[in-house]
Design a protein around this motif. Structure first.
Motif, PDB file in Angstrom:
ATOM      1  N   ASP A 128       0.883  -1.228   0.203  1.00  0.00           N
ATOM      2  CA  ASP A 128      -0.061   0.000   0.029  1.00  0.00           C
ATOM      3  C   ASP A 128       0.779   1.311   0.073  1.00  0.00           C
ATOM      4  N   GLU A 129       1.926   1.314  -0.962  1.00  0.00           N
ATOM      5  CA  GLU A 129       2.564   2.500  -1.128  1.00  0.00           C
ATOM      6  C   GLU A 129       3.359   2.514  -2.377  1.00  0.00           C
ATOM      7  N   PHE A 130       4.011   3.582  -2.998  1.00  0.00           N
ATOM      8  CA  PHE A 130       4.757   3.424  -4.095  1.00  0.00           C
ATOM      9  C   PHE A 130       6.296   3.565  -3.786  1.00  0.00           C
ATOM     10  N   PHE A 131       6.900   2.951  -4.827  1.00  0.00           N
ATOM     11  CA  PHE A 131       8.354   2.592  -4.640  1.00  0.00           C
ATOM     12  C   PHE A 131       9.038   3.925  -5.476  1.00  0.00           C
ATOM     13  N   ASP A 132      10.095   4.305  -5.094  1.00  0.00           N
ATOM     14  CA  ASP A 132      11.068   5.297  -5.615  1.00  0.00           C
ATOM     15  C   ASP A 132      12.229   4.553  -6.462  1.00  0.00           C
ATOM     16  N   ALA A 152       5.982  -3.952 -11.071  1.00  0.00           N
ATOM     17  CA  ALA A 152       6.640  -3.038 -10.235  1.00  0.00           C
ATOM     18  C   ALA A 152       6.419  -1.906 -11.031  1.00  0.00           C
ATOM     19  N   ILE A 153       6.123  -1.453 -12.189  1.00  0.00           N
ATOM     20  CA  ILE A 153       5.737  -0.321 -12.615  1.00  0.00           C
ATOM     21  C   ILE A 153       4.635   0.305 -12.277  1.00  0.00           C
ATOM     22  N   LYS A 154       3.629  -0.568 -12.074  1.00  0.00           N
ATOM     23  CA  LYS A 154       2.232   0.019 -11.451  1.00  0.00           C
ATOM     24  C   LYS A 154       2.538   0.427 -10.155  1.00  0.00           C
ATOM     25  N   LYS A 155       3.554   0.155  -9.517  1.00  0.00           N
ATOM     26  CA  LYS A 155       3.669   0.621  -7.900  1.00  0.00           C
ATOM     27  C   LYS A 155       4.800   1.537  -7.892  1.00  0.00           C
ATOM     28  N   CYS A 156       5.143   2.101  -8.918  1.00  0.00           N
ATOM     29  CA  CYS A 156       6.174   3.091  -8.892  1.00  0.00           C
ATOM     30  C   CYS A 156       5.683   4.674  -9.283  1.00  0.00           C
ATOM     31  N   ASN A 193      12.098   1.198 -26.462  1.00  0.00           N
ATOM     32  CA  ASN A 193      11.030   1.644 -27.280  1.00  0.00           C
ATOM     33  C   ASN A 193       9.694   1.558 -26.641  1.00  0.00           C
ATOM     34  N   ASN A 194       9.699   1.592 -25.373  1.00  0.00           N
ATOM     35  CA  ASN A 194       8.425   1.655 -24.626  1.00  0.00           C
ATOM     36  C   ASN A 194       8.135   3.183 -23.923  1.00  0.00           C
ATOM     37  N   ASP A 195       7.031   3.868 -24.361  1.00  0.00           N
ATOM     38  CA  ASP A 195       6.959   5.095 -23.757  1.00  0.00           C
ATOM     39  C   ASP A 195       6.748   5.135 -22.389  1.00  0.00           C
ATOM     40  N   THR A 196       6.516   3.992 -21.745  1.00  0.00           N
ATOM     41  CA  THR A 196       6.147   3.908 -20.270  1.00  0.00           C
ATOM     42  C   THR A 196       7.417   4.367 -19.484  1.00  0.00           C
ATOM     43  N   VAL A 197       8.438   4.097 -20.063  1.00  0.00           N
ATOM     44  CA  VAL A 197       9.838   4.376 -19.472  1.00  0.00           C
ATOM     45  C   VAL A 197      11.006   4.658 -20.353  1.00  0.00           C
ATOM     46  N   SER A 198      11.992   5.499 -19.569  1.00  0.00           N
ATOM     47  CA  SER A 198      12.962   5.849 -20.705  1.00  0.00           C
ATOM     48  C   SER A 198      14.324   5.294 -20.254  1.00  0.00           C
ATOM     49  N   PHE A 199      15.031   4.930 -21.024  1.00  0.00           N
ATOM     50  CA  PHE A 199      16.371   4.169 -20.678  1.00  0.00           C
ATOM     51  C   PHE A 199      17.485   5.346 -20.173  1.00  0.00           C
ATOM     52  N   ILE A 200      17.971   4.877 -19.079  1.00  0.00           N
ATOM     53  CA  ILE A 200      18.941   5.740 -18.342  1.00  0.00           C
ATOM     54  C   ILE A 200      20.317   5.262 -18.960  1.00  0.00           C
ATOM     55  N   LYS A 202      23.117   1.871 -18.799  1.00  0.00           N
ATOM     56  CA  LYS A 202      23.700   0.429 -18.628  1.00  0.00           C
ATOM     57  C   LYS A 202      24.924   0.323 -17.873  1.00  0.00           C
ATOM     58  N   ILE A 203      25.086  -0.447 -16.751  1.00  0.00           N
ATOM     59  CA  ILE A 203      26.545  -0.731 -15.954  1.00  0.00           C
ATOM     60  C   ILE A 203      26.673  -2.044 -15.982  1.00  0.00           C
ATOM     61  N   ASN A 204      27.689  -2.608 -16.590  1.00  0.00           N
ATOM     62  CA  ASN A 204      27.882  -3.996 -16.549  1.00  0.00           C
ATOM     63  C   ASN A 204      26.502  -4.811 -16.728  1.00  0.00           C
ATOM     64  N   ARG A 205      26.051  -5.419 -15.713  1.00  0.00           N
ATOM     65  CA  ARG A 205      25.045  -6.282 -16.099  1.00  0.00           C
ATOM     66  C   ARG A 205      23.640  -5.576 -15.891  1.00  0.00           C
ATOM     67  N   CYS A 206      23.664  -4.437 -15.298  1.00  0.00           N
ATOM     68  CA  CYS A 206      22.596  -3.733 -14.830  1.00  0.00           C
ATOM     69  C   CYS A 206      22.079  -2.723 -15.754  1.00  0.00           C
ATOM     70  N   SER A 207      20.697  -2.630 -15.898  1.00  0.00           N
ATOM     71  CA  SER A 207      20.089  -1.897 -16.985  1.00  0.00           C
ATOM     72  C   SER A 207      19.301  -0.821 -16.111  1.00  0.00           C
ATOM     73  N   TYR A 208      19.118   0.364 -16.247  1.00  0.00           N
ATOM     74  CA  TYR A 208      18.407   1.583 -15.628  1.00  0.00           C
ATOM     75  C   TYR A 208      17.601   2.413 -16.401  1.00  0.00           C
ATOM     76  N   PHE A 209      16.285   2.163 -15.833  1.00  0.00           N
ATOM     77  CA  PHE A 209      15.161   2.977 -16.687  1.00  0.00           C
ATOM     78  C   PHE A 209      14.381   3.848 -15.719  1.00  0.00           C
ATOM     79  N   LYS A 210      13.874   4.941 -16.095  1.00  0.00           N
ATOM     80  CA  LYS A 210      13.053   5.677 -15.365  1.00  0.00           C
ATOM     81  C   LYS A 210      11.645   5.991 -15.922  1.00  0.00           C
ATOM     82  N   LYS A 211      10.739   5.704 -14.970  1.00  0.00           N
ATOM     83  CA  LYS A 211       9.220   5.740 -15.340  1.00  0.00           C
ATOM     84  C   LYS A 211       8.960   7.252 -15.668  1.00  0.00           C
ATOM     85  N   THR A 212       8.294   7.290 -16.917  1.00  0.00           N
ATOM     86  CA  THR A 212       7.955   8.644 -17.465  1.00  0.00           C
ATOM     87  C   THR A 212       6.675   9.083 -16.985  1.00  0.00           C
TER      88      THR A 212
END
Length: 212
Positions: A128-132, A152-156, A193-200, A202-212
């Motif tokens: 019952d809360e949203f994630f950063d 996850a994205i529905k709770k962000c 290519n998904n408009d719900t997130v933007s790609f920030i 990639k560091i090694n094996r981790c990929s970082y996206f921001k919810k738009t």
């Protein structure tokens, strides 16, 4: 050494995240005054513990949630569509017990966290809360990574960061997941290519996206 003694040594210690990846996650978390952190695929809690260490030392108010099947992994039938071996290199069951991990983290001085047992698509929506910040490191199949992302994205919040581990196609063991069904790498390529997130980045094996 018994299985229980060995597992106790693994709890809060066993982690596959690299220092450069961790630095970026903590840098992002540091930008929030009262961060709420979620992690899908806690395993033995090594990465989760590192995040708790950072939050405890740098924030007055925070909360961390860890989602995993834990010991219930043994009861699940994935029709062979999963990437976790039942036994690890120490020849012990490759699953953590939620209650044992919780006690170990509490013993290490951590309080502001919850470990939640069950499939992410069923348990994440119940919070019952949203994630950063959401770190996804669960079953490394394409299908499950997509389910993890969708819940996850529905709770962000807008501007929240979603991070996928094991999302490379050239750093072991990721090529194995790519060969099987595309794994997290395939999903991350689609999300660029998904408009719900933007790609920030990639560091090694981790990929970082921001919810738009």
């Amino acid at each position: 050494m018994t299985d229980k003694e060995l597992k106790d040594k693994l709890y809060g210690a066993q982690s596959g995240i690299e220092s450069e990846e961790l630095v970026e996650i903590t840098r992002i978390l540091g930008g929030y005054e009262k961060p709420v952190y979620g992690e899908i695929g806690v395993y033995f809690g090594g990465t989760f513990k590192k995040i708790l260490d950072f939050l405890k030392s740098s924030k007055q108010t925070y909360k961390a949630y860890g989602f995993d099947l834990f010991e219930d992994l043994l009861k699940e039938n994935f029709k062979k569509k999963q990437t976790h071996e039942l036994y690890n290199k120490w020849n012990i069951l490759n699953v953590a017990d939620r209650r044992e991990l919780e006690k170990k983290l509490q013993k290490l001085g951590h309080k502001n966290f919850e470990l939640i047992k069950g499939s992410s698509e069923k348990t994440v929506p119940l919070i019952d809360e949203f994630f950063d910040v959401f770190f996804i490191d669960g079953n490394h199949t394409y299908e499950q990574a997509k389910l993890d992302f969708q819940c996850a994205i529905k709770k962000c919040r807008r501007g929240s960061v979603i991070i996928f581990d094991n999302s490379s196609n050239d750093i072991e063991p990721d090529p194995r997941y790519v060969a099987a069904d595309g794994g997290p790498w395939k999903l991350c390529e689609e999300l660029k290519n998904n408009d719900t997130v933007s790609f920030i980045k990639k560091i090694n094996r981790c990929s970082y996206f921001k919810k738009t």
